[in-house]
Structure formats: C-alpha cells, structure tokens
Design an enzyme around this catalytic site. Structure first.
Site, PDB file in Angstrom:
ATOM      1  N   HIS A 166     -34.591 -20.448 -48.734  1.00 58.17           N
ATOM      2  CA  HIS A 166     -33.521 -21.395 -49.045  1.00 58.17           C
ATOM      3  C   HIS A 166     -33.962 -22.771 -48.556  1.00 58.17           C
ATOM      4  O   HIS A 166     -34.757 -22.895 -47.632  1.00 58.17           O
ATOM      5  CB  HIS A 166     -32.251 -20.927 -48.318  1.00 58.17           C
ATOM      6  N   ASP A 201     -34.238 -15.886 -40.727  1.00 57.58           N
ATOM      7  CA  ASP A 201     -32.997 -16.316 -41.381  1.00 57.58           C
ATOM      8  C   ASP A 201     -32.283 -15.056 -41.871  1.00 57.58           C
ATOM      9  O   ASP A 201     -32.728 -14.407 -42.814  1.00 57.58           O
ATOM     10  CB  ASP A 201     -33.348 -17.255 -42.542  1.00 57.58           C
ATOM     11  N   GLN A 260     -28.448 -13.660 -45.418  1.00 53.10           N
ATOM     12  CA  GLN A 260     -28.169 -12.694 -46.482  1.00 53.10           C
ATOM     13  C   GLN A 260     -28.371 -11.245 -46.045  1.00 53.10           C
ATOM     14  O   GLN A 260     -28.158 -10.327 -46.842  1.00 53.10           O
ATOM     15  CB  GLN A 260     -29.053 -12.993 -47.702  1.00 53.10           C
ATOM     16  N   LYS A 319     -20.442 -15.669 -44.863  1.00 49.50           N
ATOM     17  CA  LYS A 319     -21.014 -14.709 -45.819  1.00 49.50           C
ATOM     18  C   LYS A 319     -20.726 -13.261 -45.404  1.00 49.50           C
ATOM     19  O   LYS A 319     -21.033 -12.334 -46.147  1.00 49.50           O
ATOM     20  CB  LYS A 319     -22.521 -14.926 -45.959  1.00 49.50           C
ATOM     21  N   CYS A 338     -30.170 -23.420 -54.398  1.00 52.88           N
ATOM     22  CA  CYS A 338     -30.841 -24.083 -53.269  1.00 52.88           C
ATOM     23  C   CYS A 338     -32.206 -23.463 -52.992  1.00 52.88           C
ATOM     24  O   CYS A 338     -32.640 -23.343 -51.842  1.00 52.88           O
ATOM     25  CB  CYS A 338     -29.984 -24.062 -52.012  1.00 52.88           C
TER      26      CYS A 338
END
Length: 406
Positions: A121, A199, A202, A225, A364
């Site tokens: 991202h 990261d 997700q 999220k 993104c």
C-alpha cells in the site's frame, strides 16, 4: 457453533437499503462495518465516562483510564505481545508506519538500504521514500510474478550488511495475496540485523496474529478494518527497540520531566502517545477484539475462505472476466476486471445501483496496477457477516454490468 444470521443480527447497518435494494457490503478491505456491541461501548464512553485519561484523580478520569488500559491488555493478548506497554495506540496503520520510519531516522545513513515489496500500500511505500530522502538511504523492491506472488530470490540477493529495514505487508489490500512473512523474517534474520516491520492492516481482521512467534520488530494494524471505529490503530514494537529510539510527537503525556533546560521522556507506552488519545475509540477497539474472539478466529477464517473460494469460482465462469492473483494464496479479497468493458468504476457504479458496495480504482497501490498495465480493478472484499447469497447477487450484478457496458 457458527450462525451467520445471528452474526448478521449484530450489525444494524446491514438492515438498511441502498438505492431501494438491501445493502450488500463487500468493501471490507477499505473498512468493516461495526457490531452493535462495539458501538454501544463507544457510546457508553461519551455518555457515562467522558474524561481525559492518566491525568485526573476524579472518578470519571480514573474509570476512563481503567477502561482504556483494559483495552490495551486485550490487544496485547490478541497479538500475543510479551508486555502490554509494547502496545501503542495510534490513529491507524498509516500513522504507525510513519511513526516507525521517523524514529528510525537516526539509525540510517547514506547508502544504507530499505527493502519493501511490490505489493505494498502507498502507506508502506511513501514513509520509506521520505526516510530515504532524509538519510540518503536507498529503496529496494521485491518484485512479483503474474499472480502477485513475491519473488523471494530477490530478497536473498538484496539482503546485506547495508540492509537496515525490511517492511512488507502480511496480506495485500489490492489482491488479497497472503505473503510468507514467516519466511521473509527468517531469511532476513539469517542475513541481516535489519529492523523488520509487518503491515498487518489486512491480516489482523482475518486470522490469528502472534508477534512473538513471528519475531518481527514492529507490527501495525488499523482498528476500523476489524470492526472497531475509525481513527484507531495499534503499533506493536519490541520493548528494547522502542526504549532505544526517540519519540515521534512531543507534548503532553509523553514526558517524564519538562523544563526550559531540557525534557526527559516517559516510559513505554506513553513515550509514543503524546496528547489526548482517542479514548472512546481505543476502548471500543477492545470491544472489537471481544467480538472477534467470541466468534472465533478459526470460524472467521474458515467462513471467509469459503466465501473467497465460492466467489472466485462463480466469477470466473463469466466469460472475459480476469481475477488478479488467481493462483496465489489469498485472504478476503477477489480483485477483477471485465475485458472490453470501459473502466472499473463503471462496473462499480452499476453495482451500487443494485445496492452492492465494492471498491474500484487503484486501491492506493499504483505500482501493482502499473505491473498489470491497468488503471484499476473491481475489488470485492469479505468479512465474517457476508453470505453466499450476497456473492450470488454480486455475480448477477457483474453480469448485468457486462451486458450494459459491452
């Protein structure tokens, strides 16, 4: 026992209509909907507990502090951090990544190297570019193949004594590709003493996270999220690393002593939590953890994987439809385009008229789109409350869009 209707009953927003049709919400990679239990906790803070934390001796301040620190301990358990003070509240993944890249400035010098991947991202690209601008370091990028799978032989080639940071996502937001972060961490540890950043924006909503087992130095994710309010997030960092690095923001809460002659900094976690936090949101993030654990990680993963498998199978029966990352291991996302049909947003607008919410565009992740030589994709992304019937409606909507736009 997994009861999808009981789960859906906990999300009041799923009862609404959009354009005269029942809402089919398939944009969970952008943000998830929030269960009533989380919203009730958030509302309770503002109606019963509203006060600043860590600063007051009065009852409301003490109660608010207790609730926020309880949430921190829930999150510690959720990611299996060794200490609760290794859990730093942030506004989200983007702030967490910017925080890390800023506090590492003094650790890099000219010609040092930072490794990221093609699947990142923008929030895991731009902060490292800024760090390179500040220090003279160089950015190296692990390439992908036609299925969006990282080519890890390049990681082996890139790793050296110059490598100071390796930062990758656990799951791609654009394609849903699950990256082998355990292997990436192992290879990095073998060849370098670089800081390892994961990261988890997700991945945290979809499967169990264990930062001690991963042995990453930093792990970041967003609350919104994973069924929590927007403006919430977590930065995990190993104690010894966070203690050795400078603060990010200066101000209230993060000081031990302050005078015009100089300032000393508070102990963890407060060293990195300057100013008034999002108290209500942080407490509600703990409630979102409660929701996930009540449903069960295994139940969530099993249901979402079944949705993904079913969605890809049904969509690929549409002639001229291409799924990106089709052969890769994925989680929660199917990203696709229709051949001979204008742009992805045209498909998205037709689906919206049918009450179906998907994401269209570059998500993104412009480098990924450039790799596939496309402007963007249609992205359907799943959460625990989605159903197979909703996927059937999506497929019928895509077929309708194809007829209208061809």
């Amino acid at each position: 026992m997994f009861d999808i209707q009981e789960i859906r009953s906990q999300f009041s927003i799923l009862n609404r209509q959009v354009n005269g049709k029942p809402l089919v919400y398939l944009d969970n990679a952008a943000t998830s909907q929030k269960p009533d239990s989380v919203l009730e906790v958030w509302n309770k803070y503002y109606t019963e507990l509203n006060a600043n934390v860590h600063r007051g001796i009065h009852t409301l301040s003490q109660l608010a502090t207790e609730e926020m620190e309880l949430s921190r301990r829930k999150i510690q358990k959720f990611i299996n951090a060794k200490h609760d003070f290794e859990v730093i509240f942030t506004k989200g993944t983007t702030e967490g990544l910017n925080l890390i890249s800023y506090i590492l400035t003094q650790k890099l010098k000219k010609d040092d190297e930072i490794i990221i991947s093609y699947l990142e991202h923008h929030s895991n690209i731009v902060p490292w570019q800024l760090l390179c601008e500040r220090t003279g370091a160089k950015l190296k990028v692990i390439p992908i193949d036609e299925n969006g799978i990282l080519q890890l032989e390049y990681l082996d080639q890139y790793l050296s004594e110059k490598t100071k940071v390796v930062s990758v996502n656990q799951v791609s937001n654009a394609l849903g590709v699950v990256n082998p972060v355990e292997e990436i961490i192992a290879r990095t540890r073998k060849s370098s003493d670089a800081y390892i950043v994961i990261d988890g924006a997700q991945s945290a909503p979809h499967f169990q996270i264990d930062v001690q087992k991963l042995d990453c130095d930093f792990f970041v994710f967003s609350g919104h999220k994973m069924y929590a309010p927007m403006g919430t997030g977590i930065l995990y960092g190993k104690q010894e690393i966070l203690e050795s690095l400078p603060p990010f923001h200066g101000g209230g809460e993060m000081i031990a002593t302050c005078s015009f002659e100089g300032t000393t900094y508070a102990a963890l976690p407060f060293k990195y939590e300057a100013g008034t936090p999002n108290v209500g949101g942080n407490i509600a993030l703990g409630a979102a953890v409660d929701f996930i654990e009540k449903v069960g990680h295994e139940n969530i993963q099993k249901h979402e994987n079944a949705l993904l498998e079913y969605a890809q199978k049904q969509l690929l029966e549409i002639e001229g439809l291409k799924v990106y990352g089709e052969k890769a291991k994925r989680a929660g996302v199917v990203s696709f385009n229709l051949e001979g049909v204008g742009i992805a947003s045209d498909v998205g607008m037709i689906l919206d008229k049918m009450g179906i919410a998907v994401r269209t565009g570059h998500h993104c992740t412009q480098p990924i789109m450039e790799f596939f030589n496309i402007a963007g994709t249609v992205r359907a992304s799943f959460a625990v409350y989605n159903t197979f019937n909703e996927i059937d409606l999506l497929v019928e909507g895509v077929k309708k869009a194809q007829r209208m736009l061809s």
